[in-house]
Design a protein around this motif. Sequence first.
Motif, PDB file in Angstrom:
ATOM      1  N   LYS A   1       0.834  -1.204   0.000  1.00  0.00           N
ATOM      2  CA  LYS A   1       0.000   0.000   0.000  1.00  0.00           C
ATOM      3  C   LYS A   1       0.870   1.255   0.000  1.00  0.00           C
ATOM      4  O   LYS A   1       0.607   2.214  -0.745  1.00  0.00           O
ATOM      5  N   GLN A   2       1.884   1.270   0.847  1.00  0.00           N
ATOM      6  CA  GLN A   2       2.763   2.432   0.948  1.00  0.00           C
ATOM      7  C   GLN A   2       3.494   2.700  -0.367  1.00  0.00           C
ATOM      8  O   GLN A   2       3.831   3.851  -0.675  1.00  0.00           O
ATOM      9  N   ARG A   3       3.744   1.668  -1.131  1.00  0.00           N
ATOM     10  CA  ARG A   3       4.411   1.815  -2.416  1.00  0.00           C
ATOM     11  C   ARG A   3       3.459   2.259  -3.514  1.00  0.00           C
ATOM     12  O   ARG A   3       3.888   2.598  -4.625  1.00  0.00           O
ATOM     13  N   GLY A   4       2.158   2.217  -3.229  1.00  0.00           N
ATOM     14  CA  GLY A   4       1.165   2.572  -4.231  1.00  0.00           C
ATOM     15  C   GLY A   4       0.846   1.452  -5.203  1.00  0.00           C
ATOM     16  O   GLY A   4       0.334   1.696  -6.299  1.00  0.00           O
ATOM     17  N   ASP A   5       1.126   0.206  -4.797  1.00  0.00           N
ATOM     18  CA  ASP A   5       0.869  -0.937  -5.673  1.00  0.00           C
ATOM     19  C   ASP A   5      -0.618  -1.278  -5.713  1.00  0.00           C
ATOM     20  O   ASP A   5      -1.367  -1.002  -4.768  1.00  0.00           O
ATOM     21  N   GLU A   6      -1.024  -1.906  -6.804  1.00  0.00           N
ATOM     22  CA  GLU A   6      -2.366  -2.473  -6.902  1.00  0.00           C
ATOM     23  C   GLU A   6      -2.333  -3.814  -6.175  1.00  0.00           C
ATOM     24  O   GLU A   6      -1.447  -4.644  -6.433  1.00  0.00           O
ATOM     25  N   ILE A   7      -3.293  -4.052  -5.268  1.00  0.00           N
ATOM     26  CA  ILE A   7      -3.270  -5.250  -4.439  1.00  0.00           C
ATOM     27  C   ILE A   7      -4.559  -6.046  -4.640  1.00  0.00           C
ATOM     28  O   ILE A   7      -5.652  -5.497  -4.524  1.00  0.00           O
ATOM     29  N   TYR A   8      -4.388  -7.337  -4.927  1.00  0.00           N
ATOM     30  CA  TYR A   8      -5.521  -8.240  -5.083  1.00  0.00           C
ATOM     31  C   TYR A   8      -5.348  -9.455  -4.172  1.00  0.00           C
ATOM     32  O   TYR A   8      -4.256 -10.028  -4.092  1.00  0.00           O
TER      33      TYR A   8
END
Length: 204
Positions: free
Chosen positions: A100-107
């Motif tokens: 989240k802190q890296r700004g990644d898309e998470i599924y």
Amino acid sequence: MDLALFDFDGTITNQDAYTAFLFFATPRPRMIVGCVAVSPVILFYKIGLLPASKTRPILSKVAFWRRNTQQVESKAQQFVSEYLPKVMRTNALEKIEWHKQRGDEIYVVSASLSPYLDIWCQQQGIKVVCSRLSQHNQRYTGHYLKGDCSLENKVRLLKEQLDISQYSKIYAYGDTYEDLPMLDIADEKYYRWSKVDSIDQVAN
């Protein structure tokens, strides 16, 4: 943007949430009758003659056929509040926060069920691809909309929702052979929280 893919049962949790939810959400009379009815299925699964990907849809049909969706979703909310916090892996939650802190898309990509995964993932602010129970006239039909979300179906259902080629890097986290096709599409793979270079390194 990078993409992070997490299995749920055994990866984010330290226990089998799918089975726990069946016991949690199914009324006792149905559970007793259902256990008798599917005892051969459970036996075949235990002795290795029936894979989990074939067993889960049968158990889900017994547990949720003709069940009122609002009642099941109420139990799912209770399950998320009362049970799931007890079985979460701290390192998994920390890794999700790191992404989240890296700004990644998470599924979350899981064979676990939609009633509780929808709630938990919404609370976490992440997306979900999972075994989704079909509904008709405010009742569950007992069937899955697009099959058990395991093995190659994890990748197929994920690709129905997004174009994985748009991401610079893909991370994947899993813990069983059912996650290997998902790990195979990742640039950085973690099996049981250990980094692997190839799924060939994973002992099934």
